[in-house]
Design a protein around this motif. Structure first.
Motif, short mmCIF file in Angstrom:
data_model
loop_
_atom_site.label_atom_id
_atom_site.label_comp_id
_atom_site.label_asym_id
_atom_site.label_seq_id
_atom_site.Cartn_x
_atom_site.Cartn_y
_atom_site.Cartn_z
N GLN A 39 -2.81 5.37 -0.35
CA GLN A 39 -3.80 4.30 -0.11
C GLN A 39 -4.04 4.11 1.38
O GLN A 39 -5.17 3.93 1.82
CB GLN A 39 -3.30 2.98 -0.72
N GLU A 48 -6.32 6.76 2.53
CA GLU A 48 -7.69 6.74 1.99
C GLU A 48 -8.51 5.52 2.40
O GLU A 48 -9.72 5.58 2.48
CB GLU A 48 -7.62 6.81 0.45
N GLU A 49 -7.80 4.40 2.62
CA GLU A 49 -8.55 3.15 2.77
C GLU A 49 -8.72 2.67 4.20
O GLU A 49 -9.32 1.63 4.44
CB GLU A 49 -7.83 2.05 1.96
N ASN A 50 -8.12 3.41 5.14
CA ASN A 50 -8.17 2.93 6.53
C ASN A 50 -8.74 3.99 7.46
O ASN A 50 -8.55 5.18 7.24
CB ASN A 50 -6.77 2.55 7.00
N TYR A 54 -4.45 0.12 10.31
CA TYR A 54 -4.36 -0.69 9.09
C TYR A 54 -5.33 -1.87 9.16
O TYR A 54 -5.31 -2.65 10.11
CB TYR A 54 -2.92 -1.18 8.90
N CYS A 81 0.83 -1.21 0.00
CA CYS A 81 0.00 0.00 0.00
C CYS A 81 0.87 1.26 0.00
O CYS A 81 1.85 1.35 0.74
CB CYS A 81 -0.88 0.04 1.24
N LYS A 93 -5.48 -5.02 4.39
CA LYS A 93 -5.74 -5.27 2.97
C LYS A 93 -4.71 -6.26 2.37
O LYS A 93 -5.08 -7.20 1.67
CB LYS A 93 -5.67 -3.94 2.23
#
Ligand code: GLU
Length: 289
Positions: free
Chosen positions: A103, A106-108, A118, A99, A121
């Motif tokens: 990322q 944005e994703e966590n 985290y 990542c 992913k």
């Protein structure tokens, strides 16, 4: 003597007043609990560590009169870290994470302290599309459980590292061991029984206990997190932001006693900034332990 405490500065700048306060607490604790003192140079971040800072740590400490029983430097302990990594890998507890910073952001979700948590992913996709030739760090699989621990100054804590930060990196994209990993391996391997350090590292404790457990140490060290010296705006002193160094004061003729008095005053150990001998400064720190 039955135990061992460590003073573990990172040589990414010259020591500043915050380090001196921490050293006073560490050495005072060694008197209180009759512990050996281990000096550990935490130069795991090879990009920021410099030889002149390492030399200066030894010199500055000796100049104040601190003595230590043993010492180590992380850059010379590659094989120890490698063995610890292999032990985790052999149990499937390590995975590469590809990542990007973007990322991750944005994703966590973020924890209460604003830290990225985290969500794993790359753990989920590890068997699917991991291409080890791409830049990646290595993360450790942290158990989803509450760690109960006691701080000798701040009291009891119950924290779940899975919710504080999730699986965290043990080696970064440049192949360097992270602080969390190196410190856990060292605290085990060097037989550290007491950890005395600044409050700014309190958040790391539950995750370090969890990782040490995975590395085979079921009884964690005793912990004490002391208060910090802050700058006039209330922010903690930091080498990165070029906090005024002890070396600058030494070079401009300030005596060790003056510095000790000033630091004890700023750290709330004594009511006035009058000069103190090392012995007096240690007694002042001891009174707060
Ligand atoms: N190397 C860290 C620092 O300079 C201290 C690490 C620790 O005491 O756990 O802030």
């Amino acid at each position: 003597m039955c135990g061992k405490i460590r003073f573990a500065p990172s040589p990414t700048g010259y020591l500043h007043e915050g380090h001196l306060l921490s050293a006073l607490y560490v050495w005072a604790a060694s008197h209180k609990w009759n512990l050996q003192v281990h000096l550990r140079i935490e130069d795991h971040d090879r990009g920021r560590a410099r030889d002149e800072y390492i030399r200066s740590i030894y010199e500055d400490l000796a100049w104040f009169g601190f003595r230590w029983d043993s010492q180590s430097i992380q850059s010379e302990r590659e094989s120890v870290y490698r063995r610890a990594l292999e032990s985790l890998e052999s149990r499937g507890l390590v995975y590469p994470c590809f990542c990007s910073r973007k990322q991750l952001e944005e994703e966590n979700p973020k924890s209460e302290t604003g830290e990225i948590v985290y969500r794993g992913k790359c753990l989920v996709r590890r068997e699917m599309d991991a291409d080890a030739s791409q830049p990646h760090n290595l993360r450790v699989v942290i158990p989803d459980k509450v760690i109960k621990w006691h701080d000798l100054r701040l009291g009891d804590f119950a924290e779940n590292p899975k919710l504080q930060c999730g699986d965290f990196p043990i080696r970064d994209r440049d192949g360097q061991w992270t602080y969390q990993f190196a410190v856990c391996v060292d605290d085990i391997d060097e037989g550290i029984t007491h950890v005395v350090r600044g409050e700014d590292l309190r958040n790391s404790t539950a995750r370090q206990i969890a990782l040490m457990e995975l590395l085979g140490r079921s009884t964690p060290p005793f912990y004490l997190h002391h208060g910090l010296i802050t700058d006039p705006t209330g922010k903690k002193l930091s080498k990165r932001e070029k906090a005024h160094s002890l070396r600058q004061d030494r070079d401009s003729g300030v005596s060790a006693e003056e510095l000790l008095g000033r630091v004890c005053f700023k750290g709330g150990l004594v009511p006035s900034p009058a000069p103190l001998s090392l012995e007096q400064a240690l007694s002042a720190a001891l009174a707060l332990l």
